[in-house]
Design an enzyme around this catalytic site. Structure first.
Site, PDB file in Angstrom:
ATOM      1  N   ARG A 106      50.113  37.348  31.340  1.00 10.89           N
ATOM      2  CA  ARG A 106      50.724  36.010  31.375  1.00 10.89           C
ATOM      3  C   ARG A 106      51.278  35.596  32.732  1.00 10.89           C
ATOM      4  O   ARG A 106      51.111  34.467  33.155  1.00 10.89           O
ATOM      5  CB  ARG A 106      51.857  35.914  30.347  1.00 10.89           C
ATOM      6  CG  ARG A 106      51.372  35.554  28.984  1.00 10.89           C
ATOM      7  CD  ARG A 106      52.531  35.393  28.024  1.00 10.89           C
ATOM      8  NE  ARG A 106      52.080  35.713  26.687  1.00 10.89           N
ATOM      9  CZ  ARG A 106      52.815  36.320  25.779  1.00 10.89           C
ATOM     10  NH1 ARG A 106      54.053  36.675  26.046  1.00 10.89           N
ATOM     11  NH2 ARG A 106      52.304  36.582  24.601  1.00 10.89           N
ATOM     12  N   CYS A 139      55.608  33.983  21.502  1.00 11.89           N
ATOM     13  CA  CYS A 139      55.731  33.160  20.289  1.00 11.89           C
ATOM     14  C   CYS A 139      57.015  32.334  20.233  1.00 11.89           C
ATOM     15  O   CYS A 139      56.969  31.134  19.939  1.00 11.89           O
ATOM     16  CB  CYS A 139      55.609  34.050  19.052  1.00 11.89           C
ATOM     17  SG  CYS A 139      56.400  35.649  19.214  1.00 11.89           S
ATOM     18  N   GLN A 166      63.923  36.621  14.592  1.00 14.08           N
ATOM     19  CA  GLN A 166      62.473  36.799  14.641  1.00 14.08           C
ATOM     20  C   GLN A 166      61.957  37.687  13.508  1.00 14.08           C
ATOM     21  O   GLN A 166      62.539  38.724  13.184  1.00 14.08           O
ATOM     22  CB  GLN A 166      62.073  37.381  16.015  1.00 14.08           C
ATOM     23  CG  GLN A 166      62.467  36.441  17.150  1.00 14.08           C
ATOM     24  CD  GLN A 166      62.037  36.897  18.527  1.00 14.08           C
ATOM     25  OE1 GLN A 166      62.778  36.721  19.480  1.00 14.08           O
ATOM     26  NE2 GLN A 166      60.851  37.468  18.665  1.00 14.08           N
ATOM     27  N   GLY A 170      56.099  39.490  13.668  1.00 13.28           N
ATOM     28  CA  GLY A 170      55.994  39.268  15.112  1.00 13.28           C
ATOM     29  C   GLY A 170      55.713  40.561  15.849  1.00 13.28           C
ATOM     30  O   GLY A 170      55.243  40.550  16.991  1.00 13.28           O
ATOM     31  N   ARG A 270      65.635  40.673  15.846  1.00 12.81           N
ATOM     32  CA  ARG A 270      64.668  40.848  14.755  1.00 12.81           C
ATOM     33  C   ARG A 270      65.429  40.832  13.435  1.00 12.81           C
ATOM     34  O   ARG A 270      66.444  41.533  13.307  1.00 12.81           O
ATOM     35  CB  ARG A 270      63.948  42.197  14.938  1.00 12.81           C
ATOM     36  CG  ARG A 270      62.834  42.441  13.946  1.00 12.81           C
ATOM     37  CD  ARG A 270      61.553  41.758  14.320  1.00 12.81           C
ATOM     38  NE  ARG A 270      60.975  42.263  15.553  1.00 12.81           N
ATOM     39  CZ  ARG A 270      60.056  41.596  16.264  1.00 12.81           C
ATOM     40  NH1 ARG A 270      59.630  40.411  15.858  1.00 12.81           N
ATOM     41  NH2 ARG A 270      59.567  42.103  17.372  1.00 12.81           N
ATOM     42  N   HIS A 277      59.527  32.597  13.074  1.00 12.13           N
ATOM     43  CA  HIS A 277      60.655  32.847  13.973  1.00 12.13           C
ATOM     44  C   HIS A 277      61.556  31.611  13.954  1.00 12.13           C
ATOM     45  O   HIS A 277      61.074  30.479  14.051  1.00 12.13           O
ATOM     46  CB  HIS A 277      60.169  33.055  15.412  1.00 12.13           C
ATOM     47  CG  HIS A 277      59.461  34.364  15.633  1.00 12.13           C
ATOM     48  ND1 HIS A 277      59.369  35.354  14.677  1.00 12.13           N
ATOM     49  CD2 HIS A 277      58.828  34.853  16.724  1.00 12.13           C
ATOM     50  CE1 HIS A 277      58.696  36.390  15.178  1.00 12.13           C
ATOM     51  NE2 HIS A 277      58.349  36.103  16.411  1.00 12.13           N
TER      52      HIS A 277
HETATM   53  P1  NAP Z   1      48.628  44.087  15.171  1.00 10.65           P
HETATM   54  O1  NAP Z   1      48.806  43.452  13.842  1.00 10.65           O
HETATM   55  O2  NAP Z   1      49.301  45.386  15.410  1.00 10.65           O
HETATM   56  O3  NAP Z   1      47.062  44.219  15.450  1.00 10.65           O
HETATM   57  C1  NAP Z   1      46.547  44.624  16.687  1.00 10.65           C
HETATM   58  C2  NAP Z   1      45.294  45.458  16.469  1.00 10.65           C
HETATM   59  O4  NAP Z   1      45.604  46.740  15.944  1.00 10.65           O
HETATM   60  C3  NAP Z   1      44.310  44.947  15.458  1.00 10.65           C
HETATM   61  O5  NAP Z   1      43.611  43.835  15.906  1.00 10.65           O
HETATM   62  C4  NAP Z   1      43.433  46.150  15.233  1.00 10.65           C
HETATM   63  O6  NAP Z   1      42.503  46.239  16.303  1.00 10.65           O
HETATM   64  C5  NAP Z   1      44.421  47.304  15.362  1.00 10.65           C
HETATM   65  N1  NAP Z   1      44.727  47.938  14.079  1.00 10.65           N
HETATM   66  C6  NAP Z   1      44.764  49.281  13.896  1.00 10.65           C
HETATM   67  N2  NAP Z   1      45.110  49.555  12.648  1.00 10.65           N
HETATM   68  C7  NAP Z   1      45.307  48.393  12.002  1.00 10.65           C
HETATM   69  C8  NAP Z   1      45.677  48.043  10.671  1.00 10.65           C
HETATM   70  N3  NAP Z   1      45.956  48.951   9.755  1.00 10.65           N
HETATM   71  N4  NAP Z   1      45.786  46.722  10.351  1.00 10.65           N
HETATM   72  C9  NAP Z   1      45.533  45.772  11.269  1.00 10.65           C
HETATM   73  N5  NAP Z   1      45.174  46.061  12.529  1.00 10.65           N
HETATM   74  C10 NAP Z   1      45.063  47.363  12.905  1.00 10.65           C
HETATM   75  O7  NAP Z   1      49.170  43.125  16.330  1.00 10.65           O
HETATM   76  P2  NAP Z   1      49.349  41.540  16.319  1.00 10.65           P
HETATM   77  O8  NAP Z   1      50.681  41.206  15.778  1.00 10.65           O
HETATM   78  O9  NAP Z   1      48.162  40.904  15.718  1.00 10.65           O
HETATM   79  O10 NAP Z   1      49.443  41.231  17.879  1.00 10.65           O
HETATM   80  C11 NAP Z   1      48.301  41.245  18.716  1.00 10.65           C
HETATM   81  C12 NAP Z   1      48.723  40.753  20.100  1.00 10.65           C
HETATM   82  O11 NAP Z   1      49.234  39.423  19.992  1.00 10.65           O
HETATM   83  C13 NAP Z   1      49.844  41.582  20.747  1.00 10.65           C
HETATM   84  O12 NAP Z   1      49.626  41.681  22.111  1.00 10.65           O
HETATM   85  C14 NAP Z   1      51.084  40.771  20.454  1.00 10.65           C
HETATM   86  O13 NAP Z   1      52.109  40.992  21.388  1.00 10.65           O
HETATM   87  C15 NAP Z   1      50.529  39.364  20.558  1.00 10.65           C
HETATM   88  N6  NAP Z   1      51.296  38.374  19.790  1.00 10.65           N
HETATM   89  C16 NAP Z   1      51.659  38.649  18.512  1.00 10.65           C
HETATM   90  C17 NAP Z   1      52.356  37.697  17.782  1.00 10.65           C
HETATM   91  C18 NAP Z   1      52.790  37.965  16.358  1.00 10.65           C
HETATM   92  O14 NAP Z   1      53.507  37.132  15.799  1.00 10.65           O
HETATM   93  N7  NAP Z   1      52.387  39.061  15.732  1.00 10.65           N
HETATM   94  C19 NAP Z   1      52.667  36.474  18.363  1.00 10.65           C
HETATM   95  C20 NAP Z   1      52.248  36.209  19.678  1.00 10.65           C
HETATM   96  C21 NAP Z   1      51.556  37.174  20.369  1.00 10.65           C
HETATM   97  P3  NAP Z   1      41.149  47.076  16.237  1.00 10.65           P
HETATM   98  O15 NAP Z   1      40.357  46.570  15.064  1.00 10.65           O
HETATM   99  O16 NAP Z   1      40.515  46.784  17.544  1.00 10.65           O
HETATM  100  O17 NAP Z   1      41.571  48.510  16.094  1.00 10.65           O
END
Ligand code: NAP
Length: 371
Positions: A106, A139, A166, A170, A270, A277
């Site tokens: 970013r 976010c 939050q 998140g 959190r 949020h």
């Molecule tokens: P997440 O739910 O932890 O998912 C990230 C990746 O983890 C998945 O795409 C998947 O990738 C892997 N994974 C491994 N085991 C999993 C399981 N049991 N269930 C789901 N996914 C699993 O993270 P996220 O919240 O989507 O965030 C992704 C990025 O966006 C981060 O950099 C975060 O900081 C950013 N972000 C998040 C939010 C939010 O509200 N969550 C808001 C803004 C930005 P593979 O299939 O490649 O293994």
């Protein structure tokens, strides 16, 4: 450059699943040929029923040759993935568009933070300069900017203090699941000893005992979040701030491309909420304007902000994560002048951090590229 092949990495995660749902709802999959990549679930074929489309085989997200064939890579896999594969692709001479949800890039010079209802002019000038790296904002920052956009448009903001509430999601899918598991653990603990809790105080002692015990799942948050809160998000930064708090100032000013930086600071917390949020805002205005005029500006700023009148019944019905989760509405309310002085404005906002705070700016950026 002709855009055709679009790769999506990280579609299984919290942000990724919401992104896929929104892309299906908005018919974004008709824009080109989509390929799904995963770091942990490769090789299997995706059935034709997923998000209404047959995506074929899921490819390995570490396969550089496959990634290089993409004209656009849209990733919500996470910061570690970005840090590893973005520089590798660049070194190999890949010149496609990189659209990312993670924070890793970013603040890099080559990256534009995308929130098009707020900074379309910044996005357009980056495209005109031939920039190819576009990153969704933090976010809480994106939700705050969308909610009080009317004040920024009118150049009324001198500084902002933001106190956040939050949601667990998140922090990702596993953290959200852990919050549910924590509540479940307490529920099961109480079931076993229902006759023990004969008064409200005994009930509190029993619950507190369970959340302090080792039986409570805490692998991801490290601490109890159910029936509690965690007043530190992300790593330690400078001046006693958490990294999440630092993003408030740095990203707000990068998104708005301010010439004189607007101070933004507060405490990020959190809470045991699943999704959405919320933020309590103290806004110092640089002018003393009538409240009705301020409300008009806030209401008209964009089609998604919903100004809830500062009344108890409406606030409790409409300005909560329970009411707003899963919608694109940016709830804004509790707007009033403060006893601190006539140019101090109080406000409270609640917005879905997986939609406007993450997935929505990414899918809209894809559309902007194609348009
Ligand atoms: P997440 O739910 O932890 O998912 C990230 C990746 O983890 C998945 O795409 C998947 O990738 C892997 N994974 C491994 N085991 C999993 C399981 N049991 N269930 C789901 N996914 C699993 O993270 P996220 O919240 O989507 O965030 C992704 C990025 O966006 C981060 O950099 C975060 O900081 C950013 N972000 C998040 C939010 C939010 O509200 N969550 C808001 C803004 C930005 P593979 O299939 O490649 O293994």
């Amino acid at each position: 450059m002709q855009l055709k092949n679009i790769g999506i990495v990280g579609w299984r995660g919290m942000v990724g699943q919401v992104l896929m749902e929104r892309m299906q709802a908005e018919n974004d999959f008709s824009l080109g040929e989509f390929t799904l990549f995963s770091a942990s679930a490769t090789g299997r074929s995706v059935s034709g029923k997923m998000y209404g489309r047959d995506f074929g085989k899921i490819l390995d997200a570490s396969d550089l040759n496959a990634l290089k064939k993409m004209d656009v890579i849209l990733t919500c896999q996470g910061g570690d993935y970005t840090k590893q594969y973005y520089p590798m692709l660049k070194r190999e001479g890949w010149r496609g568009f990189w659209i990312d949800a993670a924070s890793a890039l970013r603040m890099e010079k080559e990256a534009t933070i995308i929130l098009d209802p707020v900074n379309m002019h910044v996005i357009k000038s980056a495209l005109q300069r031939g920039e190819t790296t576009f990153v969704g904002g933090n976010c809480t920052v994106s939700l705050m900017l969308m909610a009080i956009q009317g004040l920024f448009k009118a150049n009324l903001v001198e500084w902002i203090s933001t106190m956040t509430y939050q949601a667990a999601s998140g922090a990702g899918a596993k953290n959200m699941e852990e919050l549910v598991a924590q509540y479940d653990c307490v529920g099961r603990g109480l079931q076993k000893n229902l006759n023990v809790a004969q008064s409200a105080l005994e009930l509190e002692k029993k619950v507190t005992g369970i959340i302090r015990s080792e039986e409570l799942p805490h692998e991801h948050f490290g601490h109890p979040l159910a029936y509690s809160l965690l007043p530190w998000i992300d790593s330690e930064y400078e001046m006693g701030q958490s990294r999440e708090e630092w993003k408030g100032f740095s990203e707000t000013n990068k998104i708005l491309q301010t010439t004189k930086p607007i101070p933004v600071d507060g405490t990020c917390v959190r809470v045991g909420v699943l999704r959405c949020h919320s933020q309590g805002l103290t806004i110092k205005l640089n002018q003393n304007l009538p409240l009705s005029e301020i409300e008009g500006m806030l209401r008209e700023a964009n089609p998604w902000v919903k100004l809830v009148p500062n009344k108890k019944d409406l606030t409790l019905a409409e300005l909560t994560p329970a009411a707003i989760s899963g919608t694109l509405t940016l709830g804004l309310g509790r707007v009033r002048k403060m006893r601190l002085g006539d140019s101090f404005l109080n406000a409270f906002t609640s917005g879905d951090q997986l939609l406007w705070g993450a997935a929505e700016p990414l899918r809209r950026m894809l559309r902007i590229l194609f348009e």
